[in-house]
Design a protein around this motif. Structure first.
Motif, short mmCIF file in Angstrom:
data_model
loop_
_atom_site.label_atom_id
_atom_site.label_comp_id
_atom_site.label_asym_id
_atom_site.label_seq_id
_atom_site.Cartn_x
_atom_site.Cartn_y
_atom_site.Cartn_z
N ALA A 15 0.80 -1.26 -0.04
CA ALA A 15 -0.16 -0.08 0.04
C ALA A 15 0.82 1.23 -0.04
O ALA A 15 1.80 1.47 0.67
CB ALA A 15 -0.93 -0.05 1.20
N ASP A 16 0.55 2.33 -0.89
CA ASP A 16 1.03 3.59 -0.98
C ASP A 16 0.50 4.11 0.54
O ASP A 16 -0.36 3.67 1.28
CB ASP A 16 0.54 4.38 -1.88
N SER A 17 1.25 5.44 0.89
CA SER A 17 1.05 6.02 2.11
C SER A 17 -0.50 6.82 1.60
O SER A 17 -0.82 7.01 0.44
CB SER A 17 1.90 7.36 2.07
N PHE A 18 -1.27 7.16 2.88
CA PHE A 18 -2.55 7.82 2.54
C PHE A 18 -2.25 9.11 1.90
O PHE A 18 -1.28 10.02 2.42
CB PHE A 18 -3.30 7.94 3.84
N LYS A 19 -3.23 9.75 1.27
CA LYS A 19 -3.20 11.27 0.82
C LYS A 19 -4.41 11.73 1.49
O LYS A 19 -5.42 11.12 1.42
CB LYS A 19 -3.39 11.19 -0.90
N VAL A 20 -4.26 13.06 1.81
CA VAL A 20 -5.70 13.73 2.33
C VAL A 20 -6.11 14.50 1.24
O VAL A 20 -5.63 15.20 0.82
CB VAL A 20 -5.09 14.81 3.30
N LEU A 21 -7.61 13.95 1.08
CA LEU A 21 -8.41 14.52 -0.34
C LEU A 21 -9.01 15.82 0.26
O LEU A 21 -9.43 16.33 -0.31
CB LEU A 21 -9.26 13.43 -0.73
N THR A 22 -9.41 15.88 1.61
CA THR A 22 -10.26 16.78 1.99
C THR A 22 -9.61 18.16 2.21
O THR A 22 -8.33 18.23 2.39
CB THR A 22 -10.27 16.75 3.64
N LYS A 23 -9.88 19.15 1.61
CA LYS A 23 -9.67 20.65 1.39
C LYS A 23 -10.06 21.53 2.52
O LYS A 23 -11.09 21.38 3.13
CB LYS A 23 -9.96 21.30 0.27
N THR A 24 -9.24 22.41 3.31
CA THR A 24 -9.62 22.92 4.25
C THR A 24 -11.09 23.97 4.09
O THR A 24 -11.21 24.42 3.06
CB THR A 24 -8.64 24.17 4.66
N GLY A 25 -12.00 23.91 4.98
CA GLY A 25 -13.07 24.62 5.22
C GLY A 25 -14.16 23.80 4.14
O GLY A 25 -15.45 24.31 4.08
N THR A 26 -13.88 22.60 3.46
CA THR A 26 -14.97 22.09 2.72
C THR A 26 -16.10 20.89 3.59
O THR A 26 -17.05 21.14 3.03
CB THR A 26 -14.33 21.16 1.64
N THR A 27 -15.27 20.33 4.52
CA THR A 27 -16.15 19.28 5.06
C THR A 27 -16.18 19.83 6.71
O THR A 27 -16.16 18.72 7.71
CB THR A 27 -15.47 18.18 4.95
N GLY A 28 -15.97 20.95 7.17
CA GLY A 28 -16.02 21.10 8.63
C GLY A 28 -14.57 21.17 9.40
O GLY A 28 -14.48 21.62 10.45
N ILE A 29 -13.59 21.08 8.64
CA ILE A 29 -11.83 21.13 9.20
C ILE A 29 -11.29 22.31 8.66
O ILE A 29 -11.29 22.67 7.35
CB ILE A 29 -11.13 19.84 8.62
N GLN A 30 -10.84 23.06 9.43
CA GLN A 30 -9.98 24.29 9.01
C GLN A 30 -8.71 24.10 9.57
O GLN A 30 -8.10 23.69 10.64
CB GLN A 30 -10.61 25.46 9.70
N TYR A 31 -7.55 24.03 8.27
CA TYR A 31 -6.38 24.03 8.68
C TYR A 31 -5.41 24.92 7.55
O TYR A 31 -6.14 25.46 6.57
CB TYR A 31 -5.86 22.61 8.25
N ALA A 32 -4.31 25.00 7.89
CA ALA A 32 -3.31 25.68 7.21
C ALA A 32 -1.92 25.27 7.13
O ALA A 32 -1.67 24.64 8.25
CB ALA A 32 -3.28 27.21 7.60
N PRO A 33 -1.17 25.47 6.13
CA PRO A 33 0.37 25.10 6.23
C PRO A 33 0.92 25.92 7.64
O PRO A 33 0.61 26.86 7.80
CB PRO A 33 1.07 25.61 5.02
N VAL A 34 2.02 25.21 8.29
CA VAL A 34 2.35 25.72 9.64
C VAL A 34 3.01 27.21 9.20
O VAL A 34 2.96 28.27 9.80
CB VAL A 34 3.30 25.04 10.29
N SER A 35 3.84 27.39 8.39
CA SER A 35 4.13 28.79 7.65
C SER A 35 3.17 29.73 7.70
O SER A 35 3.50 30.81 7.50
CB SER A 35 5.15 28.41 6.44
N ASP A 36 1.75 29.34 7.22
CA ASP A 36 0.77 30.47 6.93
C ASP A 36 0.05 31.00 8.21
O ASP A 36 -0.56 31.84 8.07
CB ASP A 36 -0.26 29.83 6.02
N ILE A 37 0.40 30.41 9.13
CA ILE A 37 -0.15 30.62 10.65
C ILE A 37 0.27 31.80 10.92
O ILE A 37 1.69 31.97 11.32
CB ILE A 37 -0.14 29.55 11.45
N TRP A 38 -0.44 32.72 11.47
CA TRP A 38 0.18 33.97 12.16
C TRP A 38 0.61 34.05 13.57
O TRP A 38 -0.16 33.27 14.26
CB TRP A 38 -0.91 35.10 11.97
#
Length: 308
Positions: A282-305
Motif C-alpha cells: 500500500a502507498d501512503s494515505f493522501k488527504v483529499l479533504t480541502k480546508t473549509g469544505t467538510t468542517g475542518i479548518q487547517y493551514a500550512p504551519v508557515s501560514d499561521i500568523w
C-alpha cells in the motif's frame, strides 16, 4: 473540551491499553479476505467527528449524571449526523464508490452519530429522494450494504485536557467506563452489527495519556484499521482530535485549528494485491479533504500568523 492547534508530527505506532503495563504496538491481523482480486485498487477512509453534545447546550448535565464523560447528542446533533451522513453518501456516489464498513468509538455521542450516519448510508431511498428526508425514523434500510462494530481505539483522548476537571476527579476510581458490548451495540441499526469483528483495543485506553500519545493513537488506529480491512472503504466515527490527527499525521506540515461537529476527512491510498503472497502493498494515505469544505479548518504551519 476543545484543544487548539494540532501540529503535524509523526510518532511511533504504539499506545497504552486499559489493562495497565507497557502496551505492545498494534499488530493488525492478516487481511480478512485473502481472495481479493489481484492488481491495484483505491481504498478510502473517512474519519468523522460526532455531532453536537448535549452537555454543550446544557452545561449542568455532567454534574447530574453518574457517567459525566458520556453525554448523548442534542437534537441538533442528531439532525446534523443524519444530514452529514447523507452528504457523505452523495459525495462518495458522485465519485463512484461507497462505504463498506463503519467502526465507532464506544462513547454514546459517537454511537448515536454512527446510527444516524449508517441509516443514511443504508437508506433505500436514494439521490434527491433521500436528501429531502429530514427525519430518518421511518426510512427503510438495506442493512446488507455495510457492517458496523465498536472500536475502543477510537475513544476520546483519556485525559483532563479532553474530558475536563470533573471527569479527571472521578477517573481514578472508575472501574468500568462503559456497559458491556451488547448494550453498546443496541444503539446501532439492527442487522448492521458485525459480531465477528474484534476491536484492536480490548478496552478504552488507559487514563492520563498525553495529548501527543492520544493523537499518535488515533493515527496508528486509522492505519491499522485500514490494513485490517484492505478491500473495504471505511467510515470511522470518533472525536475531534481524531479527525485532526487524520489530517495532520498523514499530510505533514499542517496545523489544524478547527474541527466542527460532524466534520470529516477523506483519506485515500492505492493498494496492490499480491495473491501469490496472500497479501498486499500500500502507498501512503493522501488527504483529499480541502480546508473549509467538510468542517475542518487547517493551514500550512508557515501560514499561521504568530500571536503576541
Amino acid at each position: 473540551m476543545k484543544l487548539l492547534s494540532i501540529v503535524a508530527c509523526w510518532l511511533p505506532c504504539s499506545s497504552s491499553h486499559s489493562d495497565g503495563g507497557d502496551a505492545p504496538p498494534i499488530h493488525p491481523p492478516p487481511p480478512r479476505r485473502p481472495a481479493m482480486a489481484a492488481g491495484p485498487r483505491q481504498q478510502r477512509v473517512i474519519v468523522m467527528r460526532h455531532g453536537d453534545r448535549l452537555d454543550q447546550a446544557e452545561p449542568i448535565w455532567p454534574a447530574k449524571n453518574p457517567r459525566p464523560w458520556d453525554p448523548p447528542l442534542s437534537d441538533a446533533g442528531l439532525l446534523r449526523a443524519w444530514t452529514v451522513g447523507k452528504r457523505i453518501r452523495a459525495a462518495a456516489a458522485a465519485d463512484g464508490w461507497a462505504v463498506h464498513r463503519v467502526l465507532v468509538s464506544p462513547f454514546l455521542r459517537c454511537r448515536q452519530t454512527a446510527a444516524r450516519a449508517v441509516a443514511a448510508l443504508c437508506a433505500v431511498p436514494d439521490g434527491a429522494d433521500l436528501l429531502a428526508i429530514d427525519d430518518p425514523s421511518n426510512v427503510p434500510l438495506d442493512t446488507s450494504r455495510l457492517k458496523v462494530s465498536i472500536e475502543y481505539g477510537l475513544s476520546e483522548m483519556m485525559n483532563t485536557q479532553a474530558m475536563g476537571g470533573l471527569v479527571a476527579k472521578v477517573a481514578p476510581s472508575v472501574k468500568k467506563w462503559f456497559p458491556d458490548l451488547p448494550e453498546l451495540e443496541a444503539v446501532l441499526p439492527s442487522g448492521t452489527i458485525d459480531h465477528s469483528a474484534e476491536s484492536l483495543y480490548p478496552n478504552v485506553p488507559k487514563w492520563d495519556e498525553s495529548v501527543l500519545e492520544g493523537r499518535s493513537r488515533y493515527a496508528s488506529v486509522i492505519k491499522a484499521l485500514a490494513d485490517k480491512y484492505p478491500d473495504e472503504n471505511l467510515l470511522l466515527v470518533t472525536h475531534g482530535e481524531g479527525v485532526g490527527a487524520s489530517v495532520s499525521y498523514f499530510e505533514m506540515g499542517l496545523e489544524i485549528y478547527e474541527v466542527e461537529y460532524c466534520a470529516y476527512s477523506v483519506l485515500e491510498r492505492q493498494l496492490t494485491v499480491k495473491p501469490e503472497e496472500d497479501g498486499f502493498t500500500a502507498d501512503s494515505f493522501k488527504v483529499l479533504t480541502k480546508t473549509g469544505t467538510t468542517g475542518i479548518q487547517y493551514a500550512p504551519v508557515s501560514d499561521i500568523w504568530p500571536v503576541g
